[in-house]
Structures are given as C-alpha cells and as structure tokens.
Scaffold this active site. Structure first.
Site, PDB file in Angstrom:
ATOM      1  N   ASP A  99       1.128  -1.061  -0.129  1.00  0.00           N
ATOM      2  CA  ASP A  99      -0.043   0.004  -0.141  1.00  0.00           C
ATOM      3  C   ASP A  99       0.858   1.249  -0.270  1.00  0.00           C
ATOM      4  OD1 ASP A  99      -3.149   0.597   1.882  1.00  0.00           O
ATOM      5  OD2 ASP A  99      -1.762   1.900   0.546  1.00  0.00           O
ATOM      6  N   ASP A 201      -2.813   4.949  -2.445  1.00  0.00           N
ATOM      7  CA  ASP A 201      -3.735   5.561  -1.585  1.00  0.00           C
ATOM      8  C   ASP A 201      -4.025   6.965  -2.148  1.00  0.00           C
ATOM      9  OD1 ASP A 201      -4.676   5.494   1.392  1.00  0.00           O
ATOM     10  OD2 ASP A 201      -3.408   7.414   1.559  1.00  0.00           O
ATOM     11  N   GLU A 251      -6.711   4.049  -5.055  1.00  0.00           N
ATOM     12  CA  GLU A 251      -7.622   4.400  -4.419  1.00  0.00           C
ATOM     13  C   GLU A 251      -8.014   5.929  -4.844  1.00  0.00           C
ATOM     14  OE1 GLU A 251      -7.454   5.862  -0.553  1.00  0.00           O
ATOM     15  OE2 GLU A 251      -9.353   4.922   0.240  1.00  0.00           O
ATOM     16  N   HIS A 324     -10.810  -1.218   5.480  1.00  0.00           N
ATOM     17  CA  HIS A 324     -10.606  -0.789   7.076  1.00  0.00           C
ATOM     18  C   HIS A 324     -10.874   0.703   7.126  1.00  0.00           C
ATOM     19  CE1 HIS A 324      -7.789   1.055   4.049  1.00  0.00           C
ATOM     20  NE2 HIS A 324      -7.297   1.869   5.009  1.00  0.00           N
ATOM     21  N   ASP A 325     -11.483   1.303   6.227  1.00  0.00           N
ATOM     22  CA  ASP A 325     -12.269   2.638   6.478  1.00  0.00           C
ATOM     23  C   ASP A 325     -13.891   2.634   6.548  1.00  0.00           C
ATOM     24  OD1 ASP A 325      -9.981   3.959   4.040  1.00  0.00           O
ATOM     25  OD2 ASP A 325      -9.490   3.756   6.025  1.00  0.00           O
TER      26      ASP A 325
HETATM   27  O1  ISL Z   1     -13.401   6.527   3.046  1.00  0.00           O
HETATM   28  C1  ISL Z   1     -13.146   7.858   3.511  1.00  0.00           C
HETATM   29  C2  ISL Z   1     -13.974   9.024   3.216  1.00  0.00           C
HETATM   30  O2  ISL Z   1     -14.947   9.394   4.298  1.00  0.00           O
HETATM   31  C3  ISL Z   1     -12.174   8.153   4.360  1.00  0.00           C
HETATM   32  O3  ISL Z   1     -12.432   7.255   5.879  1.00  0.00           O
HETATM   33  C4  ISL Z   1     -10.574   7.816   3.841  1.00  0.00           C
HETATM   34  O4  ISL Z   1      -9.735   8.558   4.634  1.00  0.00           O
HETATM   35  C5  ISL Z   1     -10.445   8.137   2.478  1.00  0.00           C
HETATM   36  O5  ISL Z   1     -11.228   6.897   1.899  1.00  0.00           O
HETATM   37  C6  ISL Z   1      -9.122   7.861   2.205  1.00  0.00           C
HETATM   38  O6  ISL Z   1      -8.539   6.880   2.733  1.00  0.00           O
HETATM   39  C7  ISL Z   1      -7.222   6.442   2.628  1.00  0.00           C
HETATM   40  O7  ISL Z   1      -6.172   7.573   2.850  1.00  0.00           O
HETATM   41  C8  ISL Z   1      -6.261   8.050   4.254  1.00  0.00           C
HETATM   42  C9  ISL Z   1      -6.338   6.912   5.338  1.00  0.00           C
HETATM   43  O8  ISL Z   1      -6.643   7.450   6.763  1.00  0.00           O
HETATM   44  C10 ISL Z   1      -7.216   5.914   5.126  1.00  0.00           C
HETATM   45  O9  ISL Z   1      -6.979   4.814   5.777  1.00  0.00           O
HETATM   46  C11 ISL Z   1      -7.055   5.253   3.375  1.00  0.00           C
HETATM   47  O10 ISL Z   1      -7.503   4.291   3.064  1.00  0.00           O
HETATM   48  C12 ISL Z   1      -5.208   9.026   4.524  1.00  0.00           C
HETATM   49  O11 ISL Z   1      -3.999   8.466   4.166  1.00  0.00           O
END
Ligand code: ISL
Length: 569
Positions: A99, A201, A251, A324-325
């Site tokens: 990641d 990410d 993502e 995980h989000d």
């Molecule tokens: O899903 C989301 C939008 O509400 C958020 O939880 C999330 O921050 C977003 O999808 C981006 O996620 C990624 O980047 C973030 C990290 O906190 C997340 O865990 C990751 O998946 C910042 O690096």
C-alpha cells in the site's frame, strides 16, 4: 497489455496488518502472523494479498503517515520478515501488493523535517508551503478529509503547509519532478524485493488546481479530487517502474466516472483498476458520512449497474464490499442478527459475481460485525474521533447525538482483531498483552475455526449437501462462490447486463454471459420475502444460500435469498 492478465481472474484479499494476526504476542498484528495464515487466504480462493502500510510510521493514522518508505516499522517486523512473507506467499501461489501512501508522508519523515528547517535546501520544495493570507490566516479555506482545516502554520518556516488529512500528514508536492522521481524509486525498491504491485492511497488527489482557489460549497472535485495532472503523473510513474506489468490499483475517493475511465483505459498506461466510493456513500445523508441514512436498494442497484457500464470494456472494475475505512458490511447493509448468514452471503454473491476483480476485506469472509461502541473512548480512529469532536465543537451537536451519528460508521468497526477461533482474544494473539483494540465480544460464536468445516465439494453445493441440511457457513459459501467464479468463463470474462426490476423492489439481479455460457445472479437484499421474474430458458442452480434451494423457475425469494443459476437458452 495482455488481454486477460492474472489480476482479472484473481481474487485479492485485503489485510489490515495491525489486526490480522499477532505472532509475536505484543498485541499488534505483524508480518510473521500474515505468513503464518497464508493458508487461510489460499483456501478462500484468493490469489493475491493487499497489505495495508507496514512502513516506518508514528502511527498517527495507523501507518498512513509514513516516515521511511524503505523500512518496515518494528511493530510489524523487519525487512527480512517481509522478504520471507513475499517468498512464502509466492510459493503458495499468492502475489503480494503493498500500500503506497504517496499523496502525503508523515511530518516525521526526513524530507519534511528538512523542508521545514531549510526552505532553500534540497527538500525545501518537497511539500506545499504557502505564505499566510493578508490577514495572517491560512492561504485559503480548504478543509481536510479529517474535519480539521487543511493548513497548519509552521512558526519555524513562517509559512503554512497543506495537509488534506491530519496535520501529521503533510501533502507531498507532486509538481516537483524530484518528488516524483523519489517516489518511483521507492516503488522500484519494493518491486526489486519481489512485490507484484501496489494499492495507491488517495492517488487521485495528488494534483491540486493551480493557484489553489477557494473551496466553494465544500466541493473538492476538480479542486484537489481528479486534479488536472493526475493522469500525466500516473503515466510517468508507470513508465519508471522496473516491471511494466506491476499491478496498480488506485484508491480514488470521489472519483468521477469520466476520470475513472481515463485512469483505467489500458492504452493510457496509468492504473489497472480504481477503488470507487459511490456504493460506500449510499447511506450518507446531506451531512455526509457522519449524517447516516438507511440504504435504499434501488440506489444500490443503480450504482452497481452504472459503474459496471462506466468501467465496461476495455476498463476493468475492482469490486469491494468494505475495507479498513468502512463499517462491517453485514452490519451496515445486511443483518448481523437473525439473517446474518443469509445477508452476508447474499451481499457477497451479488457484489463479487459482477464483472471485475473481487477484493475481500479480512473478516468479511466470516461475517464479522461492527464493534458495539458504547462510549466515545472506544472511537480511537483519528478521522472518526475528529468527526465526533467537530460535531460537538463546531456544529453544536450534543455528545450523545454525536456518538449516535459516528458510532455506526466509525472506522474502528472494521479494525477489530480478526476472529480466528473461540480461544482468548479470538485467537488473534496468544501473548500476555491485550490486543491493541478489544476483539468483538461475539468472537466465541463468530470465528474462522467454527466455520471451517465445509461439505466436501467446494464447487457446487446444491448437489452435494442433502436437501434440507442447515446452510453451510459464510466462510464455506465464500470458498464456493470464488471456486464457482473461477470455473465459469461467463463469470470471469463475460459481459454484464442487469435485469430490470421495479423501483420499489429489494431484489438485485443480472446476467453474466460469454460464448455459450450464461449465469444468472439474483439476490433478495431484504429481510422480507420478495419476488422476481426469472428469465426464460432452462435454469440450473449452481449455488444458493438456502438449502434446499428454491425450484429453478420459482419467482419467490426468501429473506436474503441469493441464487446463482446457469442458463441455457
Ligand atoms: O472513506 C473515507 C471517506 O470518508 C475516509 O475514511 C478515508 O480517509 C478516505 O477514503 C481515504 O482513505 C485512505 O487515505 C487516508 C487513510 O486514513 C485511509 O485509511 C486510507 O484508506 C489517508 O491516508
């Protein structure tokens, strides 16, 4: 570009390392634990793992704040243990995706420390610094994804720096060609060690609109979502990789259909797949994630159908239920009570048999549910905790109301330790130390060991388990679902066509078709009986989450019933 590369047939298993398996007994998941449990992943039918970040990090955002991209954080293990994991995974036929958190680093990264200390030095322009506005405040009105303002002032440098997430996650300046070169070299460092690709990410926020104009009505799209240079940056990144066939999954929060197509068109040489968000925002009210509303199945149906069209040939979708989000899907969109098995399996069937690559989040294969958050101290995730704080502080919401609005969608729900068995701490850790987050209290009943006794035939359940037998477990259903997918050309490569259903219907259905092979997938996504018009032709049940399965032509669907039928015209 190969017509049907490995990742189009594959199932990817998404691991949240800190909660997967603790082999060292310190209460935190680790690389050894992943290596130890690869057989569980392989038995599911997964061909690759995507591991959340395990690089050196102060863990402000659980590893999404990286302070050294070329080293493993000691809480997870060592570079040697990563090498062993990669080697063992490959021996078992499992590819490894890391990641890459490249939109921002940690504020403890050497680059940022140097950028702060020496504005005119080598790293001075590695981040996005701006002078204060005329009133001495932040350069503009941008808010971060984590509820806080997106700018933090450095008295040392007497400037503000941009962070679209936490202040401890300063955005890297992708306008700087040196930054882009450094990041490509990081990727090659890991490709050289044998990884097979990357999840990238928030990769669609790396390009900000020139001049950093003010945010209007809270809109991010075009401002720093799907910014002007994202495609070009990605093409350049891919061109610099040691392996041109490295799998790149971006993502892309808030991505538009046009941008998603642009990122994934093979001839553009950018990404192979994107992680879209429309289906995990369906229960957001006007106030967004922290203003939840019940899901409307008609909205889910159209989101699924629209994105299958958007990412039709020659693009290729990824398909995920949760990560995980997100909260646990069986609690969020299913029924984690009476119909837990039926709803978990119906959601898996209707999602994962679409055209695209399934990505299974750890624990969903055994229908793990949301953690029963009763108090704000059980919300430790930075985004969710900030949401609670700002609902109370800025929006004047009562603490009780704020807790009620955050607890269901808090990211902590999907981050509880993997439930391996009914042993103490769900078999996640055997050490004296408690897990970093308590396991869900339902683990004695809901765990992988309790679901691992599957009837002999992994391929076709309807004909192997005598009629009337208790339905199998969620884990066994997942195994059969992916074995069935792998055995069917229509499910692997076929086209997708949704079946029309009345707006008020809680049923979703579609047909997958390739030369001479047709598979009909239907699911009742509610706890009430429903009906549907089965398509004409000879239908044979391939898989069902009810035993005995309904008769092939039946228009009746029991609560959360899903059926996968082969069709011969
Ligand atoms: O899903 C989301 C939008 O509400 C958020 O939880 C999330 O921050 C977003 O999808 C981006 O996620 C990624 O980047 C973030 C990290 O906190 C997340 O865990 C990751 O998946 C910042 O690096």
């Amino acid at each position: 570009m190969q017509q049907h590369p490995w990742w189009k047939n594959a199932v990817i298993y998404h691991i949240y390392p800190r909660s997967f398996r603790d082999a060292t007994g310190d209460g935190l998941g680790d690389l050894q634990g992943i290596t130890e449990r690869l057989d569980h992943i392989r038995a599911l039918g997964a061909d690759a793992i995507w591991m959340g970040p395990v690089f050196r990090s102060p863990q402000v955002d659980n590893g999404y704040d990286v302070s050294d991209y070329r080293d493993i954080d000691p809480i997870f293990g060592t570079l040697e243990e990563m090498d062993l994991l990669i080697e063992t995974a490959h021996q078992k036929g499992v590819r490894v995706l890391l990641d890459l958190v490249f939109n921002h680093s940690s504020d403890q990264h050497l680059w940022f420390r140097e950028s702060l200390r020496d504005p005119d030095g080598e790293y001075g322009d590695y981040y996005i610094w701006r002078d204060p506005a005329d009133d001495g405040g932040p350069p503009n009105n941008w808010r971060s994804f984590f509820s806080v303002p997106a700018w933090t002032y450095s008295p040392e440098r007497q400037q503000y720096y941009l962070h679209l997430f936490a202040p401890e996650q300063p955005d890297l300046n992708w306008e700087n060609p040196k930054v882009r070169e450094e990041l490509a070299e990081v990727a090659n460092f890991w490709l050289h060690r044998g990884v097979d690709g990357f999840r990238m990410d928030v990769i669609n926020v790396i390009s900000k609109k020139p001049g950093l104009p003010p945010m209007v009505d809270g809109l991010r799209s075009g401002l720093y979502i799907d910014g002007p240079k994202v495609p070009g940056y990605l093409q350049e990144f891919r061109s610099r990789l040691l392996r041109k066939d490295a799998l790149l999954v971006g993502e892309t929060p808030g991505v538009t259909p046009e941008a998603a197509r642009q990122y994934t068109l093979p001839e553009n040489g950018a990404l192979d797949m994107v992680l879209i968000f429309d289906h995990v925002m369906l229960d957001h009210g006007p106030g967004g994630r922290w203003d939840p509303r019940p899901l409307k199945i008609s909205k889910l149906r159209s989101v699924l159908t629209d994105w299958q069209a958007t990412l039709g040939e020659p693009s290729w979708p990824s398909i995920y239920l949760a990560n995980h989000d997100q909260p646990r899907v069986v609690s969020r969109y299913g029924d984690d009570g009476h119909y837990r098995y039926q709803s978990a399996t119906a959601l898996a069937a209707i999602f994962y048999l679409q055209r695209g690559t399934p990505i299974v989040y750890q624990g969903d294969e055994i229908a793990m549910a949301n953690y029963p958050i009763q108090q704000v101290d059980e919300i430790v995730d930075i985004e969710s905790r900030n949401a609670y704080t700002y609902l109370v502080k800025d929006d004047g919401v009562s603490p009780e109301e704020a807790l009620a609005r955050v607890r269901g969608n808090a990211r902590d729900n999907g981050r509880t330790p993997m439930q391996w068995s009914d042993r103490p701490n769900a078999g996640f850790t055997d050490g004296e130390n408690s897990p970093w987050y308590p396991p869900n209290p339902d683990y004695p009943r809901i765990n992988a060991a309790a679901q691992d006794l599957c009837p002999p035939s992994p391929e076709i359940v309807a004909s192997t388990v005598e009629a009337g037998a208790r339905p199998s477990s969620v884990l066994c259903f997942y195994r059969r679902l992916f074995a069935l997918r792998k055995s069917s050309d229509a499910l692997l490569r076929g086209s997708y066509a949704s079946l029309p259903l009345p707006e008020a219907s809680n049923v979703a259905a579609y047909i997958r078709q390739s030369e001479g092979d047709q598979v009909v997938v239907v699911a009742n996504l509610s706890g009430e009986e429903a009906s549907w018009e089965s398509p004409h032709g000879k239908l044979t049940t391939l898989l069902s989450n009810y035993l005995p399965p309904s008769s092939e032509g039946s228009h009746r669907l029991r609560p959360w019933e899903c059926r996968i039928l082969s069709r011969v015209l």
